[in-house]
Design a protein around this motif. Sequence first.
Motif, PDB file in Angstrom:
ATOM      1  N   ALA A   1     -16.110 -28.972  43.876  1.00 25.68           N
ATOM      2  CA  ALA A   1     -15.823 -27.551  43.673  1.00 25.68           C
ATOM      3  C   ALA A   1     -14.574 -27.350  42.823  1.00 25.68           C
ATOM      4  O   ALA A   1     -14.524 -26.469  41.955  1.00 25.68           O
TER       5      ALA A   1
ATOM      6  N   ASP B   1     -17.889  -8.134  37.427  1.00 24.11           N
ATOM      7  CA  ASP B   1     -18.917  -7.704  38.375  1.00 24.11           C
ATOM      8  C   ASP B   1     -19.521  -6.356  38.013  1.00 24.11           C
ATOM      9  O   ASP B   1     -20.496  -5.929  38.648  1.00 24.11           O
TER      10      ASP B   1
ATOM     11  N   LYS C   1     -22.701 -14.587  41.523  1.00 22.80           N
ATOM     12  CA  LYS C   1     -22.473 -14.883  42.944  1.00 22.80           C
ATOM     13  C   LYS C   1     -22.080 -16.338  43.142  1.00 22.80           C
ATOM     14  O   LYS C   1     -21.175 -16.655  43.919  1.00 22.80           O
ATOM     15  N   GLY C   2     -22.776 -17.217  42.433  1.00 18.85           N
ATOM     16  CA  GLY C   2     -22.435 -18.625  42.550  1.00 18.85           C
ATOM     17  C   GLY C   2     -21.030 -18.929  42.060  1.00 18.85           C
ATOM     18  O   GLY C   2     -20.330 -19.777  42.635  1.00 18.85           O
ATOM     19  N   TYR C   3     -20.602 -18.242  41.028  1.00 20.96           N
ATOM     20  CA  TYR C   3     -19.243 -18.461  40.519  1.00 20.96           C
ATOM     21  C   TYR C   3     -18.196 -18.030  41.536  1.00 20.96           C
ATOM     22  O   TYR C   3     -17.195 -18.737  41.752  1.00 20.96           O
ATOM     23  N   HIS C   4     -18.396 -16.890  42.185  1.00 19.68           N
ATOM     24  CA  HIS C   4     -17.434 -16.418  43.180  1.00 19.68           C
ATOM     25  C   HIS C   4     -17.408 -17.341  44.407  1.00 19.68           C
ATOM     26  O   HIS C   4     -16.332 -17.625  44.962  1.00 19.68           O
ATOM     27  N   VAL C   5     -18.568 -17.818  44.829  1.00 21.09           N
ATOM     28  CA  VAL C   5     -18.601 -18.765  45.947  1.00 21.09           C
ATOM     29  C   VAL C   5     -17.885 -20.058  45.576  1.00 21.09           C
ATOM     30  O   VAL C   5     -17.135 -20.641  46.374  1.00 21.09           O
ATOM     31  N   LEU C   6     -18.102 -20.514  44.366  1.00 19.10           N
ATOM     32  CA  LEU C   6     -17.449 -21.729  43.900  1.00 19.10           C
ATOM     33  C   LEU C   6     -15.946 -21.560  43.804  1.00 19.10           C
ATOM     34  O   LEU C   6     -15.173 -22.482  44.112  1.00 19.10           O
ATOM     35  N   ASP C   7     -15.515 -20.375  43.412  1.00 17.97           N
ATOM     36  CA  ASP C   7     -14.081 -20.111  43.322  1.00 17.97           C
ATOM     37  C   ASP C   7     -13.421 -20.170  44.694  1.00 17.97           C
ATOM     38  O   ASP C   7     -12.312 -20.708  44.855  1.00 17.97           O
ATOM     39  N   LEU C   8     -14.091 -19.632  45.708  1.00 17.66           N
ATOM     40  CA  LEU C   8     -13.550 -19.703  47.075  1.00 17.66           C
ATOM     41  C   LEU C   8     -13.618 -21.122  47.630  1.00 17.66           C
ATOM     42  O   LEU C   8     -12.694 -21.583  48.309  1.00 17.66           O
ATOM     43  N   ALA C   9     -14.714 -21.824  47.348  1.00 12.59           N
ATOM     44  CA  ALA C   9     -14.862 -23.189  47.856  1.00 12.59           C
ATOM     45  C   ALA C   9     -13.819 -24.125  47.265  1.00 12.59           C
ATOM     46  O   ALA C   9     -13.336 -25.042  47.942  1.00 12.59           O
TER      47      ALA C   9
ATOM     48  N   TRP D   1     -10.646 -23.466  49.525  1.00 12.37           N
ATOM     49  CA  TRP D   1     -10.647 -23.697  50.963  1.00 12.37           C
ATOM     50  C   TRP D   1     -11.212 -25.056  51.378  1.00 12.37           C
ATOM     51  O   TRP D   1     -10.815 -25.588  52.414  1.00 12.37           O
TER      52      TRP D   1
END
Length: 320
Positions: free
Chosen positions: A27, A120, A174-182, A185
Amino acid sequence: MSRRLRNAVSAVLIALACLLLPFGALAVWAAYGLTDTGRYVSTMAPLASDPAVRDEVVDTVADGILRRAAAEQRRPLHPEVTPFVRDAVRSFTHTPAYRRVWDAGHEEAHKAVMTALRDDRGGRGDRVTVDLAPVAARLERQLAADHVPFADRLPIPHTRLVLLPADDLAALRKGYHVLDLAALWLPLAAVALAVTGITVAACRRRALTATALGTALGGAFLALAVLLGRHLTLADLPDQSHRPAAAAVYDALTATLRTASWALLALGAAVAGGVWLARRVRVRRFPPVHPPGSVDAGATVPLGFHPGPRPLRPPTRPTR
């Protein structure tokens, strides 16, 4: 908390930490290695001189020039024109102007993609395109100054290339935002779980060794995933003649990820070896002390020998 329960909790925490570690590295690589425009352009810059990529550029540009010239003349070109055009394009790929155009094109394309992924407010019907007119104008001026043949017949002037289709844009955002958080964290969670597992363990030396071996195993798993992704990427190409160029691009993009996988493997192996070596040195410097009458751990014991109970001394009679 009992010793058995502490070991069980420690094993679960360490296993989760070692499982999250390679995904966290993946990630971080995708979120920070591929989304930075400057780093992306620097990564792609050496490919301009790669022989396989250069051959693909020569074929694409030369075919575009020949098709455009044939369409303008409305008749087939003379057979001697084709090798001349290819030689002219190939000679251009060895000039500094070609490298500047290569970097400018990748920079414009990467900026367009990242702007679309981070915005977005874009509609679902919007597709991501890049306008090559500024790059083409710069290229034409440079080629005209260098007196390159067919400089005015390049197939890219005032052309908008579709980089991302409209149907896939919402899912990619959506995948980019999830990847940014992953990317933020997952590494923190892996480190916190590993530290907690080592602290809770009844034997911290064994817990540290298990964490180190799990880290090395995660690095090996990540390296194997990179190799598997390379094989699948090249196998899915419809035209196998593009495999050398695609392999060069894939290797350039995943160079940092391969380095991270080998770093995890080396770090885990080094820590595990250091813990084992430290224990060996400590045992040699401070051998265990055994009570009188017991069997020494380093002594040779005959087969079938079992030390029995120590004989009791007869009670001493009190003297006058």
